[in-house]
Design an enzyme around this catalytic site. Structure first.
Site, mmCIF file in Angstrom:
data_model
loop_
_atom_site.group_PDB
_atom_site.id
_atom_site.type_symbol
_atom_site.label_atom_id
_atom_site.label_comp_id
_atom_site.label_asym_id
_atom_site.label_seq_id
_atom_site.Cartn_x
_atom_site.Cartn_y
_atom_site.Cartn_z
ATOM 1 N N ASP A 186 59.242 33.172 38.130
ATOM 2 C CA ASP A 186 59.136 34.573 37.731
ATOM 3 C C ASP A 186 60.518 35.071 37.320
ATOM 4 O O ASP A 186 61.484 34.304 37.313
ATOM 5 C CB ASP A 186 58.553 35.430 38.867
ATOM 6 C CG ASP A 186 57.676 36.554 38.335
ATOM 7 O OD1 ASP A 186 58.184 37.381 37.551
ATOM 8 O OD2 ASP A 186 56.484 36.611 38.685
ATOM 9 N N HIS A 258 57.751 37.204 32.108
ATOM 10 C CA HIS A 258 58.267 36.926 33.460
ATOM 11 C C HIS A 258 59.154 35.680 33.448
ATOM 12 O O HIS A 258 59.011 34.784 34.275
ATOM 13 C CB HIS A 258 57.112 36.773 34.444
ATOM 14 C CG HIS A 258 56.425 38.064 34.777
ATOM 15 N ND1 HIS A 258 57.047 39.066 35.478
ATOM 16 C CD2 HIS A 258 55.179 38.517 34.483
ATOM 17 C CE1 HIS A 258 56.204 40.092 35.619
ATOM 18 N NE2 HIS A 258 55.074 39.782 35.010
ATOM 19 N N ASP A 320 50.605 37.053 31.833
ATOM 20 C CA ASP A 320 50.454 38.487 32.074
ATOM 21 C C ASP A 320 51.721 39.256 31.708
ATOM 22 O O ASP A 320 52.811 38.703 31.647
ATOM 23 C CB ASP A 320 50.120 38.742 33.543
ATOM 24 C CG ASP A 320 51.229 38.278 34.473
ATOM 25 O OD1 ASP A 320 51.679 37.129 34.317
ATOM 26 O OD2 ASP A 320 51.657 39.057 35.344
ATOM 27 N N GLU A 321 51.541 40.538 31.489
ATOM 28 C CA GLU A 321 52.631 41.506 31.361
ATOM 29 C C GLU A 321 53.768 40.990 30.469
ATOM 30 O O GLU A 321 54.926 40.954 30.873
ATOM 31 C CB GLU A 321 53.170 41.874 32.750
ATOM 32 C CG GLU A 321 52.122 42.536 33.634
ATOM 33 C CD GLU A 321 52.633 42.844 35.033
ATOM 34 O OE1 GLU A 321 52.208 43.853 35.604
ATOM 35 O OE2 GLU A 321 53.438 42.062 35.567
ATOM 36 N N TYR A 412 44.355 42.602 46.142
ATOM 37 C CA TYR A 412 45.813 42.555 46.194
ATOM 38 C C TYR A 412 46.255 42.893 47.612
ATOM 39 O O TYR A 412 46.202 44.048 48.038
ATOM 40 C CB TYR A 412 46.419 43.514 45.161
ATOM 41 C CG TYR A 412 46.703 42.815 43.849
ATOM 42 C CD1 TYR A 412 45.791 41.915 43.311
ATOM 43 C CD2 TYR A 412 47.882 43.029 43.149
ATOM 44 C CE1 TYR A 412 46.049 41.251 42.123
ATOM 45 C CE2 TYR A 412 48.147 42.375 41.956
ATOM 46 C CZ TYR A 412 47.225 41.481 41.455
ATOM 47 O OH TYR A 412 47.479 40.816 40.276
ATOM 48 N N PHE A 413 46.727 41.877 48.316
ATOM 49 C CA PHE A 413 47.083 42.056 49.714
ATOM 50 C C PHE A 413 48.517 42.557 49.896
ATOM 51 O O PHE A 413 48.998 42.655 51.025
ATOM 52 C CB PHE A 413 46.863 40.755 50.490
ATOM 53 C CG PHE A 413 45.408 40.426 50.721
ATOM 54 C CD1 PHE A 413 44.384 41.223 50.214
ATOM 55 C CD2 PHE A 413 45.049 39.302 51.452
ATOM 56 C CE1 PHE A 413 43.053 40.918 50.422
ATOM 57 C CE2 PHE A 413 43.716 38.987 51.669
ATOM 58 C CZ PHE A 413 42.710 39.790 51.161
ATOM 59 N N GLU A 464 57.382 41.384 46.686
ATOM 60 C CA GLU A 464 58.532 42.251 46.452
ATOM 61 C C GLU A 464 59.033 42.886 47.754
ATOM 62 O O GLU A 464 60.242 43.002 47.981
ATOM 63 C CB GLU A 464 58.173 43.364 45.451
ATOM 64 C CG GLU A 464 58.039 42.893 44.023
ATOM 65 C CD GLU A 464 56.611 42.502 43.661
ATOM 66 O OE1 GLU A 464 56.289 42.462 42.468
ATOM 67 O OE2 GLU A 464 55.815 42.232 44.587
#
Length: 751
Positions: A186, A258, A320-321, A412-413, A464
């Site tokens: 990432d 990423h 993604d993104e 999403y944990f 994060e």
């Protein structure tokens, strides 16, 4: 492999044994408890013919003082029979039966994998369901509904050791999950050794510092992080460890976005010259892989080594993104678009994914990616991991592509699982245990043929804000229990309380394993409901409700505080604090909820456009529930709208006088959240003809830092409408440029 259970099993799951259910997670498809019991012997005799590796695991996993010895057939306490292969439609590699009589325990399956799953059930029976050191006589017939039952772990934002990763895999095995998605690259770190490109780990596996606290604070710890990565020998060790537990490890190598950690090592792979460094902030960044030949050669060489390490059918390529800012400004990219008759940069993303897929297919593997790989057209053999919602999964399944459902709103944990005021800092959102348990991975929009393309379900743990492995444990337990039962196909949201009881009993096992699980289930949960005078606050507990005590003046509750009996009417601004007491002792955290009452509180509200499902907890009513959101915590009090305006109409029920209107919004550019472009306030008496009474522009919203209190003069109206305009497309120079901006709103009030 069968992906959807036969009608027989579906029927039985509805009518099967429900009273005094066994403490097993996930609950089996078919359980028949019969008269009698099996005394657990001090020396457990194991048949010589038991599969060896799985049986050794069984012996080590039992947290009991049992001795074992080998025995023969009829004299053994545990025996195994391998079922013959056939064309039977019910046949499944994960199918097993478990029979316990007064004399013996018998397991039958088609494969060692089925035997291993049966052992997980038997372990739980021995640990959780013994009475007087005896097991109940029973017969279980069982197999999962979905073939992909996964958990993801991000080791890029924060790194976890090989031993910790192995512990994580053990948790999956215990509860019959079968896929470990390992997020290895990432912006913030490259974590896998690639021998052909040593600088990936020499440079890309470290960063100069890390963001801490809430994103809006923009603060850093000033501490170098890394170098942290896994050697190829360590990866082989982890893969082998997982294989022994019948778990497939799916690696993720992010592309084309990423990619900052990779570009910090090899800047020539970007559209600009750099220099670059591994990201110290969280979020999305403009610098991505440039789709030129040397980039593809680099990625192909990386994938060669990845494929040699991971025998999984699928290789996850991210997708993604990926901002298109650099591609728009890049002469090579623009020439590539023209040369290949691509529509735009989204078409270029599709070109990128198609080219990578072709290479991965040439290695005998398939790609899977996040649902943005649908942009510009899906690669021919690609599978989709649907995270932004369910629509990506629906689109892919309707076009005959396999799908793993993992929508952020349920799976999403890294989201909060309890009251954010009593929880460690999390990324945002609100995904409590009961919400995970309520998820059905099969969208109602699909027909029977399309449903076959739903491989299963997965939960994701982005790190994060997860600094160590104890926090990993906290974020996955007990939500992993709910995911397990959803993936197995036996979750029944209408009987959530029964499941909750089994969860609490499972905690004894986690205690013995020294697992740091979340105890949010014990805390008081509050729900705002409409009341004839406005709103009321309903308190709930997994324990005896008579143990709930609360105060209305902001003081800490004690055993002598008011006993909760009925929803608490909120007619003015106040602070309600609540806690659970048992035998005179405080047993929960103290929950605190502030209310700001207004004339709009609890009134009927209609939204013209609905919020994104990831940020929709409570729906439109969230905007009139009297709760002002914390701008540093995107928890359950905020509604999020991506690319949409907020147009809300409040019905006061009768003509109502007011002179002030307020609402709150926020900005968090790293997460693509921007201030509103404008806002207008309207009034009406018939809900048809509206008159604008106030308009504000972006600079006023910015100056007020999103906390808008608008003087609208004397009004006496039945309806109040507010239009809050989304910022639209994110401009160049910002994270997520060219993507749709997010607009977050928490509360609309009138006084």
């Amino acid at each position: 492999m069968i992906r959807v259970l036969s009608a027989f099993f579906v029927l039985f799951s509805i009518i099967s044994f429900s009273q005094n259910r066994l403490n097993i997670i996930p609950y089996p498809q078919k359980v028949n408890v019969i008269k009698g019991d099996f005394p657990i012997p001090e020396v457990f005799r194991l048949d010589d013919n038991l599969p060896k590796e799985e049986t050794e695991y069984f012996k080590k996993r039992l947290i009991l003082d049992l001795k074992f010895q080998n025995s023969k057939g009829q004299d053994a306490d545990l025996v195994y029979y391998q079922l013959p292969k056939s064309n039977n439609l019910a046949q499944n590699d994960e199918f097993y039966t478990l029979e316990i009589s007064s004399k013996q325990i018998q397991i039958k399956s088609y494969t060692n994998q089925g035997y291993f799953l049966a052992l997980q059930t038997l372990i739980q029976l021995i640990q959780n369901n013994t009475k007087d050191n005896k097991l109940p006589a029973l017969k279980i017939e069982d197999q999962p509904k979905f073939s992909w039952r996964g958990m993801h772990l991000d080791v890029c934002r924060h790194f976890f050791t090989v031993e910790e990763v192995k512990q994580y895999i053990d948790y999956l095995a215990m509860y019959k999950l079968n896929t470990f998605h390992w997020h290895l690259t990432d912006d913030q770190g490259w974590r896998i050794e690639i021998k052909k490109y040593p600088k990936l780990t020499q440079i890309g596996s470290k960063r100069k510092e890390s963001m801490i606290g809430a994103y809006v604070d923009n603060t850093f710890d000033g501490k170098p992080y890394g170098p942290y990565f896994y050697t190829q020998e360590q990866i082989k060790d982890v893969v082998k460890y997982a294989q022994k537990r019948h778990i497939t490890v799916v690696p993720e190598i992010e592309m084309p976005g990423h990619a900052l950690a990779a570009l910090s090592a090899y800047p020539e792979l970007a559209c600009t010259k750099g220099p670059f460094e591994a990201a110290t902030k969280w979020g999305v960044f403009d610098d991505v892989f440039c789709p030129k030949d040397e980039t593809f050669k680099f990625l192909e060489n990386v994938l060669d080594e990845v494929v040699s390490l991971f025998p999984s059918q699928y290789i996850h390529i991210g997708g993604d993104e990926c901002p298109k800012t650099r591609w728009k400004e890049c002469a090579h990219c623009q020439e590539l678009i023209k040369k290949n008759n691509l529509k735009d940069e989204h078409g270029l993303q599709s070109y990128f994914i198609h080219r990578i897929e072709k290479y991965v297919n040439s290695k005998g593997r398939k790609i899977i990616g996040w649902d943005e790989i649908l942009e510009g057209g899906l690669a021919p053999n690609a599978a989709v991991m649907s995270w932004t919602g369910v629509n990506g999964g629906i689109e892919a399944a309707k076009s005959n592509h396999f799908v793993v459902m993992t929508p952020g709103s349920y799976c999403y944990f890294d989201h909060y699982q309890g009251d954010p005021g009593t929880e460690p800092n999390a990324f945002g959102g609100f995904t409590p245990l009961d919400k995970v348990y309520s998820y059905d991975p099969i969208p109602t929009e699909l027909n029977a043929e399309q449903v076959k393309y739903i491989l299963g379900v997965q939960a994701n743990l982005w790190t994060e804000y997860i600094l160590d492995f104890k926090q990993v444990q906290y974020m996955i337990f007990p939500r992993l229990f709910a995911l397990s039962e959803v993936g197995w196909g036996t979750a029944n949201p209408n009987d959530y309380k029964e499941f909750e009881g089994r969860v609490i009993k499972q905690f004894k096992i986690l205690d013995k394993m020294n697992v740091n699980y979340a105890k949010s289930i014990y805390n008081i949960s509050g729900k705002v409901i409409p009341d004839n005078k406005g709103i009321a606050y309903e308190l709930q507990s997994s324990q005896n409700p008579e143990g709930i005590r609360y105060t209305l003046d902001g003081t800490e509750p004690t055993i002598n505080s008011q006993i909760y009996q009925n929803p608490i009417a909120v007619t003015k601004s106040l602070i309600i604090k609540s806690a659970y007491f048992e035998n005179g002792q405080l047993k929960s955290a103290v929950s605190s909820q502030s209310f700001t009452a207004s004339k709009a509180s609890g009134k009927n509200i209609v939204l013209e456009q609905q919020p994104n499902e990831n940020y929709s907890f409570g729906g439109a009513f969230t905007l009139v529930d009297g709760i002002i959101g914390n701008q540093k915590q995107l928890g359950k009090t905020w509604l999020g709208f991506q690319g949409k305006d907020v147009v809300a109409t409040i019905d006061f029920g009768q003509k109502t006088q007011f002179s002030e209107v307020y609402f709150n919004t926020l900005e968090n550019k790293g997460s693509w959240i921007h201030w509103a472009k404008s806002a207008q306030v309207f009034v009406s008496d018939d809900n048809k003809n509206f008159k604008m009474i106030k308009e504000i522009r972006k600079d006023e919203i910015l100056n007020a830092k999103g906390k808008m209190k608008l003087n609208v003069g004397y009004q006496n109206s039945k309806y109040l409408k507010i239009k809050i305009e989304n910022a639209g497309i994110i401009p160049a120079g910002n994270p997520g440029a060219d993507s749709k901006a997010w607009l977050f709103v928490d509360e609309i009030g009138a006084n």
